[in-house]
Design a protein around this motif. Sequence first.
Motif, PDB file in Angstrom:
ATOM      1  N   VAL A  74       0.842  -1.192   0.000  1.00 11.72           N
ATOM      2  CA  VAL A  74       0.000   0.000   0.000  1.00 11.72           C
ATOM      3  C   VAL A  74       0.883   1.250   0.000  1.00 11.72           C
ATOM      4  O   VAL A  74       2.022   1.221   0.449  1.00 11.72           O
ATOM      5  N   GLY A  76       0.812   5.128   1.313  1.00 11.82           N
ATOM      6  CA  GLY A  76       0.181   6.128   2.169  1.00 11.82           C
ATOM      7  C   GLY A  76       0.665   7.503   1.739  1.00 11.82           C
ATOM      8  O   GLY A  76       1.854   7.696   1.485  1.00 11.82           O
ATOM      9  N   LYS A  77      -0.266   8.442   1.632  1.00  8.49           N
ATOM     10  CA  LYS A  77       0.086   9.784   1.169  1.00  8.49           C
ATOM     11  C   LYS A  77      -0.311  10.824   2.195  1.00  8.49           C
ATOM     12  O   LYS A  77      -1.400  10.785   2.753  1.00  8.49           O
ATOM     13  N   ASP A  96      -8.600  -3.374   5.303  1.00  6.65           N
ATOM     14  CA  ASP A  96      -9.212  -2.087   5.640  1.00  6.65           C
ATOM     15  C   ASP A  96      -8.225  -0.954   5.330  1.00  6.65           C
ATOM     16  O   ASP A  96      -7.619  -0.367   6.218  1.00  6.65           O
ATOM     17  N   VAL A  97      -8.068  -0.661   4.043  1.00  2.00           N
ATOM     18  CA  VAL A  97      -7.094   0.326   3.581  1.00  2.00           C
ATOM     19  C   VAL A  97      -7.418   1.723   4.084  1.00  2.00           C
ATOM     20  O   VAL A  97      -6.549   2.440   4.592  1.00  2.00           O
ATOM     21  N   ASN A  98      -8.676   2.128   3.948  1.00  2.00           N
ATOM     22  CA  ASN A  98      -9.038   3.510   4.291  1.00  2.00           C
ATOM     23  C   ASN A  98      -9.304   3.743   5.769  1.00  2.00           C
ATOM     24  O   ASN A  98      -9.486   4.872   6.190  1.00  2.00           O
ATOM     25  N   ARG A 102      -4.685   3.354   6.821  1.00  2.00           N
ATOM     26  CA  ARG A 102      -4.459   4.803   6.735  1.00  2.00           C
ATOM     27  C   ARG A 102      -4.117   5.368   8.110  1.00  2.00           C
ATOM     28  O   ARG A 102      -3.160   6.128   8.267  1.00  2.00           O
ATOM     29  N   LYS A 109      -4.333   9.749   2.954  1.00  2.00           N
ATOM     30  CA  LYS A 109      -4.960   8.858   1.993  1.00  2.00           C
ATOM     31  C   LYS A 109      -4.083   7.614   1.854  1.00  2.00           C
ATOM     32  O   LYS A 109      -2.858   7.701   1.879  1.00  2.00           O
ATOM     33  N   ALA A 110      -4.713   6.462   1.720  1.00  2.00           N
ATOM     34  CA  ALA A 110      -3.984   5.212   1.489  1.00  2.00           C
ATOM     35  C   ALA A 110      -4.674   4.458   0.361  1.00  2.00           C
ATOM     36  O   ALA A 110      -5.899   4.489   0.243  1.00  2.00           O
ATOM     37  N   SER A 111      -3.872   3.800  -0.447  1.00  2.00           N
ATOM     38  CA  SER A 111      -4.414   3.014  -1.552  1.00  2.00           C
ATOM     39  C   SER A 111      -3.443   1.894  -1.892  1.00  2.00           C
ATOM     40  O   SER A 111      -2.292   1.896  -1.455  1.00  2.00           O
ATOM     41  N   PHE A 112      -3.920   0.948  -2.674  1.00  2.00           N
ATOM     42  CA  PHE A 112      -3.039  -0.113  -3.126  1.00  2.00           C
ATOM     43  C   PHE A 112      -1.978   0.503  -4.025  1.00  2.00           C
ATOM     44  O   PHE A 112      -2.281   1.340  -4.864  1.00  2.00           O
TER      45      PHE A 112
END
Length: 184
Positions: A74, A76-77, A96-98, A102, A109-112
């Motif tokens: 992932v 993370g920004k 549970d990414v978000n 996160r 913000k977090a995403s794959f």
Amino acid sequence: MRAPIGTFDVVHPAPDCLDLLTAPVADAVRNWQGDVPAQDLIYVDSDPEIADTDAFVAHYGRELLDVSANCVVVAGKRGGEVSLAACLVLSHTRLDVNGAVRKQLGARKASFAPVETATGETGMEYGGITPIGLPGAWPLLVDSAVVDREWVLIGSGRRRGKLIVPGKAFAGLPGAVVLDGLGG
């Protein structure tokens, strides 16, 4: 040797087949310092054409669905900064990414991570990314349900082959943080 889970024809202690692993995974196994002996890390050969979970468990044993885990990279920004991490959750759950990811990363913000980033940064093949041999500075977020399993089936760094590892070993990997509810 027989695998503790699944129905595999080719089974070896991982230290005996370093040449079948990607360089970062082989290095991690070679230099293993976990609470679990390196000989307890088991390599099983598998068909790369059926590496995806549903096809894999249909061929090698339905019981594997409950003990298979996916390692997901992932990003993370926060502001202009991007940080990478890996997450390990049971295959039948959803990361549970978000929420949990996160929050743990302190990211806005977090995403794959894109496939090119995940494979390029880990030195592993897409579909075979594993928590063993990740870049040392990365956090490794591990769902507590993975640690609670006696044995867990994970990638080997390649689409061909898998590793079977005692669940408790993941808590001792570099950068590991065990979290409840990471996979839901």
